[in-house]
Scaffold this motif. Structure first.
Motif, PDB file in Angstrom:
ATOM      1  N   UNK A 125       1.043  -1.546  -0.262  1.00  0.00           N
ATOM      2  CA  UNK A 125       0.444  -0.075  -0.391  1.00  0.00           C
ATOM      3  C   UNK A 125       0.725   1.092   0.254  1.00  0.00           C
ATOM      4  N   UNK A 126       0.578   1.798  -0.812  1.00  0.00           N
ATOM      5  CA  UNK A 126       1.395   3.648  -0.847  1.00  0.00           C
ATOM      6  C   UNK A 126       0.154   4.939  -0.668  1.00  0.00           C
ATOM      7  N   UNK A 127      -1.182   4.637  -0.162  1.00  0.00           N
ATOM      8  CA  UNK A 127      -2.096   5.375  -0.206  1.00  0.00           C
ATOM      9  C   UNK A 127      -3.201   4.847  -0.058  1.00  0.00           C
ATOM     10  N   UNK A 185       8.478   7.266  -4.829  1.00  0.00           N
ATOM     11  CA  UNK A 185       7.072   6.662  -5.585  1.00  0.00           C
ATOM     12  C   UNK A 185       6.266   6.600  -4.672  1.00  0.00           C
ATOM     13  N   UNK A 186       5.865   6.618  -3.180  1.00  0.00           N
ATOM     14  CA  UNK A 186       5.412   6.052  -2.256  1.00  0.00           C
ATOM     15  C   UNK A 186       4.781   8.051  -2.449  1.00  0.00           C
ATOM     16  N   UNK A 187       6.375   9.022  -1.825  1.00  0.00           N
ATOM     17  CA  UNK A 187       6.089  10.515  -1.812  1.00  0.00           C
ATOM     18  C   UNK A 187       5.216  11.388  -2.555  1.00  0.00           C
ATOM     19  N   UNK A 188       5.225  10.993  -4.346  1.00  0.00           N
ATOM     20  CA  UNK A 188       4.541  11.585  -5.284  1.00  0.00           C
ATOM     21  C   UNK A 188       3.047  10.859  -5.532  1.00  0.00           C
ATOM     22  N   UNK A 227      -7.095  13.412   3.087  1.00  0.00           N
ATOM     23  CA  UNK A 227      -7.003  13.185   4.202  1.00  0.00           C
ATOM     24  C   UNK A 227      -6.025  12.223   4.427  1.00  0.00           C
ATOM     25  N   UNK A 228      -4.737  12.560   4.590  1.00  0.00           N
ATOM     26  CA  UNK A 228      -4.226  10.593   4.959  1.00  0.00           C
ATOM     27  C   UNK A 228      -3.517  10.350   6.315  1.00  0.00           C
ATOM     28  N   UNK A 229      -4.007   8.851   6.354  1.00  0.00           N
ATOM     29  CA  UNK A 229      -2.865   8.797   7.503  1.00  0.00           C
ATOM     30  C   UNK A 229      -1.117   8.734   7.803  1.00  0.00           C
ATOM     31  N   UNK A 230      -1.103   9.876   8.545  1.00  0.00           N
ATOM     32  CA  UNK A 230      -0.012  11.223   8.602  1.00  0.00           C
ATOM     33  C   UNK A 230       1.441  10.048   9.235  1.00  0.00           C
ATOM     34  N   UNK A 231       0.946   8.739   9.330  1.00  0.00           N
ATOM     35  CA  UNK A 231       2.135   7.626  10.071  1.00  0.00           C
ATOM     36  C   UNK A 231       3.507   7.294   9.227  1.00  0.00           C
ATOM     37  N   UNK A 232       4.626   7.262   9.381  1.00  0.00           N
ATOM     38  CA  UNK A 232       5.508   7.083   8.767  1.00  0.00           C
ATOM     39  C   UNK A 232       5.253   5.497   7.673  1.00  0.00           C
TER      40      UNK A 232
END
Length: 194
Positions: free
Chosen positions: A46-48, A107-110, A121-126
């Protein structure tokens, strides 16, 4: 009222890697009692996680992710360990871990930024890249850390694969496998110029 389907962006695991993992999991399943095991066709990174996405914001995210990944290349990833999330004696999630990859982080950051730009509004955990294998410990005895060493016995060297695309999945809770690929974003093996 009908529940809105859930969506998430993920790196797809190729078939050959899924088959190796399926074989390994069949060997350890009886030794590691979890309530629900993930179907081998549902394995992914999972990326987002978007949750129940309103169609207008989802459409915007689909467009943004396409632009964000337009020049990203195929990446090689290595599955090298097992791990757990939750209580050490009664874990909530049992997973396979991915060796550190700067390219995967990019890729995940993008993808994450593209979804936020669309209004999510996405999960903010590392970000801890992993492949969920099972959920909810149901063993009569506490979970033992030695169980995590089973992977090394079955797979002495990391399980390597090329990640060639990112996928937008829709969840179908009443089906098996339960994740349907809605949109695919191929990662190019070389940059193309037009």
């Amino acid at each position: 009222m009908e529940k809105r389907p859930h969506y998430f962006f993920a790196v797809r695991i190729p078939e050959h890697a899924k088959l190796v993992m399926k074989d390994h999991l069949e060997k350890i399943r009886d030794m590691i009692p979890f309530s629900r095991w993930v179907h081998d066709q549902d394995l992914h990174i999972t990326l987002a996680f978007l949750g129940g996405a309103p169609s207008d914001i989802l459409t915007e995210a689909v467009k943004n992710v396409k632009i964000a990944l337009s020049d990203e290349k195929t990446l090689t990833l290595n599955i090298n360990k097992l791990g757990i999330f939750g209580s050490v004696t009664s874990p909530r999630i049992f997973w396979a871990g991915i060796e550190e990859s700067t390219h995967l982080q990019v890729i995940r950051k993008k993808v994450f930024a593209a979804c936020e730009l669309a209004g999510f509004q996405l999960e903010t955990r590392p970000f801890r890249p992993h492949i969920t294998l099972a959920r909810k410990w149901i063993g009569e005895h506490p979970f033992q850390n030695e169980m995590l060493k089973l992977w090394e016995e079955l797979q002495p060297t990391p399980l390597s694969f090329d990640a060639v695309d990112v996928v937008l999945y829709q969840t179908h809770l009443n089906k098996t496998p339960k994740y349907e690929a809605i949109k695919t974003y191929p990662l190019t093996s070389t940059k193309t110029f037009k």
